[in-house]
Design an enzyme around this catalytic site. Structure first.
Site, PDB file in Angstrom:
ATOM      1  CD  GLU B  51      -1.765  -2.228   1.556  1.00  0.00           C
ATOM      2  OE1 GLU B  51      -0.510  -2.561   2.063  1.00  0.00           O
ATOM      3  OE2 GLU B  51      -2.341  -3.365   1.698  1.00  0.00           O
ATOM      4  CG  PHE B 113      -9.778  -9.881  10.916  1.00  0.00           C
ATOM      5  CD1 PHE B 113      -8.476 -10.023  11.456  1.00  0.00           C
ATOM      6  CD2 PHE B 113      -9.909  -9.848   9.829  1.00  0.00           C
ATOM      7  CE1 PHE B 113      -7.338 -10.740  10.632  1.00  0.00           C
ATOM      8  CE2 PHE B 113      -8.884 -10.164   8.825  1.00  0.00           C
ATOM      9  CZ  PHE B 113      -7.558 -10.652   9.304  1.00  0.00           C
ATOM     10  CD  GLN B 114      -7.342  -7.472   7.261  1.00  0.00           C
ATOM     11  OE1 GLN B 114      -8.287  -7.214   6.387  1.00  0.00           O
ATOM     12  NE2 GLN B 114      -6.167  -7.907   7.031  1.00  0.00           N
ATOM     13  CE  LYS B 163     -17.501  -6.795   3.603  1.00  0.00           C
ATOM     14  NZ  LYS B 163     -16.745  -8.126   3.232  1.00  0.00           N
ATOM     15  CG  MET B 479      22.541  12.547   3.705  1.00  0.00           C
ATOM     16  SD  MET B 479      23.898  13.935   2.926  1.00  0.00           S
ATOM     17  CE  MET B 479      22.865  14.530   1.532  1.00  0.00           C
TER      18      MET B 479
END
Lengths: 165, 565
Positions: B51, B113-114, B163, B479
């Site tokens: 993602e 969940f999630q 959802k 760097m």
């Protein structure tokens, strides 16, 4: 420098957390905070007492204005306003001091909101200095608990009146 | 129209906003939306492999094209994986709309969940965000999200979609107007203030323009060029402003700040009038803040009021869109021909001193046996087309690109300036290639940063996006190693990138091409070869491992205190 700001916001879930998160995220101070809906129930007013130097106070106002849910930020500097806070103090009241405490309450125009054989609970409304004076005078008697509402502020309607200097 | 589901309505909203591409990744909470997307053929969905890659790709797409980048991911980990990308876009004012799935409304707050409170998590790194609890709010919210993302100081907006809301049905109608009482960015600058600015700069003896990314966001590059040419005032740009002013213009000083050019930093330090346009006095620009432009009256033009007097006290601010304000200034200046002529006379010596600084300390390196990374950048600049888009990762690769690649036009340079996100460049390049399939897109990377989002090579191969990845492989987090070398007695604590993969074989394993270059004489050939290949290519340039970026202003020092080669 201390400053009281009144912030008109959308009365929606999460708005307070945006405002408070802004203060914590950018390291600004909050001395006190009061939130409640306005006459128009779709809007809330948040009164924030904060402090900082001039540059910080300017940033606070700009950053608040930048939040999408903030409709208006009112700074009361150079305005006529009334400022109030309410305090409740639970003070120890033994036999020999009960009368004295009531006299103090009377002088400050505080109300007794609860009594027990050991204490009085007193409620007082006023500005910051008055409340501070009240606490100092009561302190020698032994304060068990203090609850404060935080400052609220309102602009005075000066139409048809002489402006106070 | 008959009733449609929330998921269908979402796609209708995106159509109404003219969205052509969505970057994202599916998951449980967004199954309903993906079920609709499968049959949509006027909006292309690009499947990333993480993602974070999807958000950076949407970001690169937005920076290169000027359109809003759109992202769609699932709830919980899908949503939290977008946070770095959103924070990157927020710091650099990139317009994005990120849609995240959420668990059903009856489960919110139950540690389902999630589940993640992504609206809470992203509150400080989005311009605004929404949780849609009622499907009837969806069209308004999407309309507002796009509007907020792409107006004022642009930035990312997140919309969280539970959802069950996506399953609800509604009568779809896209609102025509925005009604946002509390959001109205200022575009037109205060005329009185603009007149004062014009008066001040016409009286100056040593003026400098300090232009930032705001010029590019406002599409004000042509106005900036006209303004500089009209006044003969030299221009330095920030990292985010690269390309806002053509590098080939004689009035151009290069970038300023920590790795800025000698002449830009000297000019700003000596200036008596600094005109900041669409820039925000970042600490990497100012160095020690009390000694930044110490002799100058500071003018600041910016669309974001919070940028003004945030770190540096400004003498003459104006809040407004750079393009609108510059146009106003140009028209006022054109009525002042005599004063302009006097200004030109007065600043002739100033431009002369600047020319001397330029000649005294140009950016330089010596190409010997080992490949110098700066040489690779110069050869990329020489060999790729003028309209090619160049993304970078973060660190030395980024600074060398900013110094040695000559950007002539805006929106050709994609880099994470504010947040400094390693792993940004490659997915951003993929996004830019989606926006401009016919153009050359290059990512300049290091061997450290390329490994932060290397999984996106699958995306590039799957969608046949011929991005050319130029790895400046020095075996270090260069760097950080440079700082350790200068300020920590060369104690290279965990900056040696040992056991890196064989990037050529890795590219081949993904189905892309890989080229390794170890000799300076092969650099040009390899770049040409990569450009001729139709698909994505990794070039692994084995470069001098101890090369440092110069000039360098030590952190906390004034910017005229530069370590030079």
């Amino acid at each position: 420098m201390r400053k009281v700001l009144s912030v008109l916001v959308d009365n929606e879930a999460g708005v307070l957390s945006r405002v408070v998160g802004l203060f914590s995220g950018r390291g600004f101070n909050i001395e006190s905070l009061c939130v409640a809906p306005t006459v128009d129930s779709t809007k809330s007013k948040i009164v924030i007492t904060t402090s900082g130097n001039e540059q910080v106070l300017e940033q606070i106002q700009k950053q608040l204005n930048k939040l999408v849910n903030v409709i208006k930020v009112i700074d009361y500097q150079n305005k006529d306003f009334v400022e109030r806070e309410m305090i409740m103090v639970k003070v120890q009241a033994k036999t020999d001091s009960r009368a004295e405490i009531l006299r103090i309450a009377d002088i400050f125009r505080a109300r007794v909101v609860d009594v027990s054989p050991h204490s009085y609970s007193l409620a007082l409304t006023g500005d910051k200095d008055k409340l501070q004076g009240f606490i100092e005078i009561l302190s020698p008697h032994g304060i068990n608990d203090i609850v404060r509402t935080g400052t609220i502020i309102m602009e005075r309607d000066m139409r048809g009146r002489r402006k106070l200097t | 129209m008959s009733k449609i589901t929330g998921a269908q309505a979402l796609i209708e909203c995106l159509r109404c906003e003219g969205v052509k591409h969505i970057f994202g990744y599916p998951g449980g909470a967004v199954l309903d939306i993906f079920d609709v997307i499968m049959d949509v053929d006027d909006i292309e969905f690009i499947l990333s492999r993480h993602e974070q890659g999807a958000v950076h790709a949407a970001d690169g797409y937005a920076r290169a094209s000027g359109r809003v980048g759109v992202c769609l991911v699932t709830s919980g980990p899908g949503a939290t994986n977008t946070v770095t990308g959103i924070a990157t876009a927020y710091m650099d004012s990139v317009p994005l709309v990120v849609f995240t799935g959420q668990v059903s409304t009856n489960l919110i707050g139950n540690d389902a969940f999630q589940e993640a409170d992504i609206v809470g998590i992203t509150r400080p790194c989005t311009k605004h965000n929404y949780l849609v609890k009622d499907v009837s709010d969806l069209p308004r919210v999407v309309k507002e999200a796009f509007y907020i993302a792409n107006t004022g100081r642009s930035g990312p907006v997140l919309v969280d979609l539970p959802k069950d809301v996506m399953k609800c049905t509604m009568n779809f109608k896209y609102p025509e107007k925005i009604e946002l009482e509390s959001y109205c960015p200022t575009y037109k600058g205060h005329l009185g203030q603009i007149k004062r600015i014009v008066n001040l700069l016409l009286k100056s003896k040593k003026p400098v323009i300090y232009a930032g990314g705001g010029i590019i966001h406002a599409g004000a590059s042509d106005e900036l060029i006209e303004f500089a040419r009209l006044t003969h005032i030299p221009v330095t740009t920030t990292l985010m402003g690269m390309g806002a002013f053509p590098a080939s213009e004689p009035l151009y000083l290069g970038m300023l700040g920590m790795h800025g050019t000698y002449c830009a930093n000297m000019a700003v330090t000596d200036a008596d009038c600094l005109i900041a346009i669409g820039s925000r006095f970042d600490d990497r620009v100012t160095g020690k803040i009390d000694e930044f432009a110490p002799k100058a009256k500071i003018i600041h033009i910016d669309i974001d009021p919070t940028s003004i007097s945030k770190s540096v006290k400004v003498d003459l601010p104006v809040v407004g869109d750079c393009k609108v304000v510059l146009t106003e200034m140009i028209s006022l200046l054109k009525q002042r021909q005599q004063d302009l002529a006097a200004l030109h006379d007065r600043i002739r010596n100033w431009n002369e001193s600047i020319r001397e600084w330029k000649e005294k300390q140009p950016l330089k390196y010596v190409q010997k046996d080992l490949i110098k990374p700066q040489y690779v950048i110069e050869m990329i600049d020489k060999l790729i087309p003028d309209d090619a888009i160049v993304a970078t990762e973060v660190g030395q690769n980024q600074m060398w690109t900013a110094q040695f690649y000559k950007f002539e036009k805006p929106r050709l340079f994609l880099t994470s300036g504010g947040l400094g996100t390693m792993g940004y460049g490659f997915p951003a390049a993929i996004g830019a290639q989606v926006a401009f399939p016919g153009r050359t897109v290059v990512d300049v990377a290091g061997d450290g940063s390329i490994q932060m989002n290397i999984q996106e090579l699958t995306t590039a191969v799957q969608y046949n996006l011929p991005v050319k990845i130029m790895i400046l492989n020095n075996g270090y987090l260069g760097m950080v190693r440079q700082w350790q070398s200068f300020f920590y007695q060369k104690r290279y604590s965990y900056t040696a990138m040992r056991n890196s993969p064989d990037f050529v074989k890795l590219a081949e394993a993904y189905g892309a091409a890989g080229i390794r270059v170890e000799n300076p004489e092969d650099v040009q050939k390899a770049i040409r070869q990569a450009l001729a290949i139709k698909g994505p290519v990794f070039i692994d340039f084995i470069v001098d491992s101890e090369e440092d970026v110069y000039p360098m202003v030590p952190s906390g020092s004034p910017i005229n205190n530069m370590l030079l080669v």
